[in-house]
Motif scaffolding. Structure first.
Motif, PDB file in Angstrom:
ATOM      1  N   PRO A 105      66.784  20.825  50.024  1.00 47.36           N
ATOM      2  CA  PRO A 105      67.118  22.179  50.476  1.00 47.36           C
ATOM      3  C   PRO A 105      66.124  22.692  51.513  1.00 47.36           C
ATOM      4  O   PRO A 105      64.917  22.388  51.447  1.00 47.36           O
ATOM      5  N   GLY A 106      66.645  23.465  52.458  1.00 49.00           N
ATOM      6  CA  GLY A 106      65.817  24.163  53.426  1.00 49.00           C
ATOM      7  C   GLY A 106      66.057  25.645  53.308  1.00 49.00           C
ATOM      8  O   GLY A 106      67.157  26.079  52.940  1.00 49.00           O
ATOM      9  N   ILE A 107      65.043  26.454  53.594  1.00 52.62           N
ATOM     10  CA  ILE A 107      65.142  27.913  53.495  1.00 52.62           C
ATOM     11  C   ILE A 107      64.521  28.523  54.736  1.00 52.62           C
ATOM     12  O   ILE A 107      63.407  28.152  55.138  1.00 52.62           O
ATOM     13  N   LEU A 108      65.219  29.477  55.334  1.00 53.15           N
ATOM     14  CA  LEU A 108      64.709  30.196  56.503  1.00 53.15           C
ATOM     15  C   LEU A 108      64.905  31.687  56.292  1.00 53.15           C
ATOM     16  O   LEU A 108      66.025  32.143  56.034  1.00 53.15           O
ATOM     17  N   SER A 109      63.827  32.461  56.391  1.00 55.05           N
ATOM     18  CA  SER A 109      63.922  33.915  56.331  1.00 55.05           C
ATOM     19  C   SER A 109      64.363  34.462  57.679  1.00 55.05           C
ATOM     20  O   SER A 109      64.055  33.881  58.732  1.00 55.05           O
ATOM     21  N   ASN A 110      65.087  35.591  57.647  1.00 55.39           N
ATOM     22  CA  ASN A 110      65.494  36.240  58.890  1.00 55.39           C
ATOM     23  C   ASN A 110      64.272  36.707  59.674  1.00 55.39           C
ATOM     24  O   ASN A 110      63.178  36.869  59.122  1.00 55.39           O
ATOM     25  N   ALA A 111      64.464  36.957  60.954  1.00 59.42           N
ATOM     26  CA  ALA A 111      63.385  37.445  61.814  1.00 59.42           C
ATOM     27  C   ALA A 111      62.802  38.731  61.247  1.00 59.42           C
ATOM     28  O   ALA A 111      63.533  39.629  60.825  1.00 59.42           O
ATOM     29  N   GLY A 112      61.470  38.817  61.214  1.00 59.53           N
ATOM     30  CA  GLY A 112      60.807  40.005  60.714  1.00 59.53           C
ATOM     31  C   GLY A 112      60.609  40.041  59.214  1.00 59.53           C
ATOM     32  O   GLY A 112      60.036  40.991  58.688  1.00 59.53           O
ATOM     33  N   ILE A 113      61.088  39.008  58.502  1.00 61.34           N
ATOM     34  CA  ILE A 113      60.938  38.943  57.050  1.00 61.34           C
ATOM     35  C   ILE A 113      60.004  37.792  56.713  1.00 61.34           C
ATOM     36  O   ILE A 113      60.139  36.688  57.236  1.00 61.34           O
ATOM     37  N   ALA A 114      59.063  38.062  55.821  1.00 62.38           N
ATOM     38  CA  ALA A 114      58.046  37.061  55.485  1.00 62.38           C
ATOM     39  C   ALA A 114      58.692  35.817  54.873  1.00 62.38           C
ATOM     40  O   ALA A 114      59.660  35.926  54.109  1.00 62.38           O
ATOM     41  N   PRO A 115      58.174  34.643  55.192  1.00 69.14           N
ATOM     42  CA  PRO A 115      58.717  33.415  54.588  1.00 69.14           C
ATOM     43  C   PRO A 115      58.440  33.382  53.093  1.00 69.14           C
ATOM     44  O   PRO A 115      57.492  34.010  52.602  1.00 69.14           O
ATOM     45  N   LEU A 116      59.262  32.650  52.365  1.00 69.97           N
ATOM     46  CA  LEU A 116      59.065  32.491  50.934  1.00 69.97           C
ATOM     47  C   LEU A 116      57.927  31.505  50.660  1.00 69.97           C
ATOM     48  O   LEU A 116      57.436  30.833  51.572  1.00 69.97           O
ATOM     49  N   SER A 117      57.520  31.420  49.404  1.00 66.82           N
ATOM     50  CA  SER A 117      56.414  30.532  49.038  1.00 66.82           C
ATOM     51  C   SER A 117      56.766  29.066  49.272  1.00 66.82           C
ATOM     52  O   SER A 117      55.895  28.229  49.451  1.00 66.82           O
ATOM     53  N   ASN A 156      64.178  27.139  40.356  1.00 64.75           N
ATOM     54  CA  ASN A 156      64.290  28.596  40.396  1.00 64.75           C
ATOM     55  C   ASN A 156      63.314  29.153  41.425  1.00 64.75           C
ATOM     56  O   ASN A 156      62.157  28.732  41.495  1.00 64.75           O
ATOM     57  N   ILE A 157      63.786  30.114  42.194  1.00 63.91           N
ATOM     58  CA  ILE A 157      62.957  30.779  43.198  1.00 63.91           C
ATOM     59  C   ILE A 157      63.152  32.282  43.046  1.00 63.91           C
ATOM     60  O   ILE A 157      64.290  32.768  43.023  1.00 63.91           O
ATOM     61  N   ASN A 158      62.061  33.032  42.936  1.00 64.36           N
ATOM     62  CA  ASN A 158      62.136  34.489  42.878  1.00 64.36           C
ATOM     63  C   ASN A 158      62.022  35.056  44.285  1.00 64.36           C
ATOM     64  O   ASN A 158      61.040  34.793  44.989  1.00 64.36           O
ATOM     65  N   LEU A 159      63.037  35.818  44.676  1.00 63.45           N
ATOM     66  CA  LEU A 159      63.074  36.398  46.013  1.00 63.45           C
ATOM     67  C   LEU A 159      62.799  37.890  45.949  1.00 63.45           C
ATOM     68  O   LEU A 159      63.333  38.578  45.077  1.00 63.45           O
ATOM     69  N   PRO A 160      61.984  38.407  46.854  1.00 64.65           N
ATOM     70  CA  PRO A 160      61.729  39.841  46.866  1.00 64.65           C
ATOM     71  C   PRO A 160      62.961  40.611  47.304  1.00 64.65           C
ATOM     72  O   PRO A 160      63.806  40.105  48.050  1.00 64.65           O
ATOM     73  N   SER A 161      63.065  41.830  46.820  1.00 68.77           N
ATOM     74  CA  SER A 161      64.164  42.680  47.258  1.00 68.77           C
ATOM     75  C   SER A 161      64.064  42.917  48.758  1.00 68.77           C
ATOM     76  O   SER A 161      62.976  42.889  49.338  1.00 68.77           O
ATOM     77  N   SER A 162      65.223  43.112  49.385  1.00 67.52           N
ATOM     78  CA  SER A 162      65.343  43.314  50.830  1.00 67.52           C
ATOM     79  C   SER A 162      65.086  42.033  51.617  1.00 67.52           C
ATOM     80  O   SER A 162      64.984  42.075  52.849  1.00 67.52           O
ATOM     81  N   TRP A 163      64.999  40.894  50.914  1.00 67.25           N
ATOM     82  CA  TRP A 163      64.885  39.625  51.642  1.00 67.25           C
ATOM     83  C   TRP A 163      66.221  39.282  52.301  1.00 67.25           C
ATOM     84  O   TRP A 163      67.299  39.599  51.797  1.00 67.25           O
ATOM     85  N   GLY A 164      66.158  38.605  53.417  1.00 66.29           N
ATOM     86  CA  GLY A 164      67.353  38.102  54.073  1.00 66.29           C
ATOM     87  C   GLY A 164      67.072  36.747  54.686  1.00 66.29           C
ATOM     88  O   GLY A 164      65.966  36.498  55.193  1.00 66.29           O
ATOM     89  N   GLY A 165      68.056  35.863  54.632  1.00 71.38           N
ATOM     90  CA  GLY A 165      67.866  34.540  55.212  1.00 71.38           C
ATOM     91  C   GLY A 165      68.962  33.587  54.792  1.00 71.38           C
ATOM     92  O   GLY A 165      70.026  33.997  54.326  1.00 71.38           O
ATOM     93  N   LEU A 168      58.308  18.102  54.826  1.00 71.35           N
ATOM     94  CA  LEU A 168      59.209  18.506  53.759  1.00 71.35           C
ATOM     95  C   LEU A 168      59.503  19.994  53.829  1.00 71.35           C
ATOM     96  O   LEU A 168      60.643  20.434  53.654  1.00 71.35           O
ATOM     97  N   GLU A 169      58.470  20.811  54.064  1.00 71.05           N
ATOM     98  CA  GLU A 169      58.630  22.249  54.236  1.00 71.05           C
ATOM     99  C   GLU A 169      59.162  22.531  55.635  1.00 71.05           C
ATOM    100  O   GLU A 169      58.666  21.967  56.624  1.00 71.05           O
ATOM    101  N   CYS A 170      60.166  23.409  55.713  1.00 72.18           N
ATOM    102  CA  CYS A 170      60.732  23.724  57.036  1.00 72.18           C
ATOM    103  C   CYS A 170      59.826  24.643  57.843  1.00 72.18           C
ATOM    104  O   CYS A 170      59.852  24.610  59.080  1.00 72.18           O
ATOM    105  N   ALA A 171      59.051  25.486  57.155  1.00 76.74           N
ATOM    106  CA  ALA A 171      58.004  26.280  57.819  1.00 76.74           C
ATOM    107  C   ALA A 171      58.512  27.051  59.036  1.00 76.74           C
ATOM    108  O   ALA A 171      57.913  27.023  60.107  1.00 76.74           O
TER     109      ALA A 171
END
Length: 315
Positions: free
Chosen positions: A41-53, A66-75, A103-106
């Motif tokens: 799996p790859g994960i990308l946060s929207n512009a202006g939103i901090a990347p996940l751990s 399992n991944i805990n996402l902060p509220s107001s996250w987008g991606g 491995l990390e998309c970063a």
């Protein structure tokens, strides 16, 4: 004076909730692999939103994370396939590669074609907006199932059909061994404005479904098939966690979809709230994400007005 003090107290309770909502709450996402092979799996946060751990990891057959996402996250989430590391330690994938070499998309985006699950949490009216998109092509069956959420349009969505075998030859992506591993969008394959919803075709009135997008839509009626496919492909939930499954069981998953009666056209689509930015333009710029801009302030204003109304009843 007592009424004024009560009014101030109500505002004191309401205003902090307005600005703090979306900060404390979070959602749990479970990523599950039911494919017969490893998916990365790859994960990308929207512009202006901090990347996940984590922005990338491996899931063997049957594993979940399992991944805990902060509220107001987008991606967006997607699956990478046929991945390997060369003798120099560079990591790459035949489909969904994010170009990081690791491995990390970063911060790297999914190279099309790739099936995408896109989210904006705590958006307009406090709702989560989500979809599964084939606008940038397809590489894996994917299902998104809200867990414990509420709302008239809070339902399962995704694409449970294997489209790689049925992909038209002009859209097909094959491995070195000749295996069909992904299916391009018509935009990526041909780069023409009518397929990319760009230029003179950059509005809902001028950009219409093509025979290629209709092929995707027929197989996966709840997934985005082209840029302006909002009415049947955007879903909303309140207070939900989410299960994202790669290669879900077609029998049970398709039954689940057919038993639902989503009313995607009821989603609040307001100017500046839901903007599609997912297709390639004629310059060949990389695809971007469906962006559902948070409008939490609007919900807070409603709460303030309700407080004022309650106080007026006291005078």
């Amino acid at each position: 004076m007592a009424q004024i003090r009560l009014f101030i107290s109500l505002l004191t309770l309401t205003i902090p909730n307005l600005f703090l909502s979306g900060v404390v709450a979070s959602a749990t996402f479970t990523i599950r692999n039911k494919c017969d092979y490893t998916v990365w799996p790859g994960i990308l946060s929207n512009a202006g939103i901090a990347p996940l751990s984590t922005t990338g990891f491996a899931l063997r057959h049957g594993e979940s994370k399992n991944i805990n996402l902060p509220s107001s996250w987008g991606g967006r989430f997607w699956g990478r396939t046929h991945c390997s590391e060369d003798s120099a330690g560079k990591f790459s994938c035949i489909t969904g590669d994010c170009g990081s070499g690791k491995l990390e998309c970063a911060g790297g985006n999914a190279a099309p074609p790739a099936t995408l699950a896109e989210f904006t949490l705590d958006g307009y009216g406090g709702l989560d907006f989500y979809d599964v998109s084939l606008v940038d092509g397809y590489n894996l069956p994917m299902l998104v199932v809200p867990q414990g959420g509420t709302g008239v349009n809070c339902t399962t969505t995704g694409c449970v059909v294997d489209l790689n075998g049925a992909c038209p030859s002009e859209l097909k992506v094959t491995s070195n061994g000749g295996e069909s591993v992904a299916c391009k969008s018509a935009c990526e394959a041909f780069g023409q404005a009518q397929y990319c919803c760009s230029g003179a075709y950059g509005t809902p009135d001028t950009c219409k479904p093509s025979s290629y997008s209709e092929l995707f839509k027929s197989a996966c009626p709840h997934a985005y098939s082209y840029a302006y496919d909002d009415k049947t492909s955007t879903f909303t939930c309140a207070n939900a966690d989410y299960l994202i499954t790669f290669c879900p069981s077609p029998n049970t998953s398709q039954k689940s979809l057919e038993e639902q009666n989503p009313v995607a056209s009821n989603s609040p689509v307001i100017n500046g709230t839901m903007v599609y930015e997912g297709v390639l333009d004629s310059s060949g710029a990389p695809p971007r994400v469906h962006v559902f801009r948070s409008q939490a302030i609007a919900g807070g204003v409603v709460a303030i007005m309700a407080s004022i109304w309650r106080c007026r009843q006291l005078f």
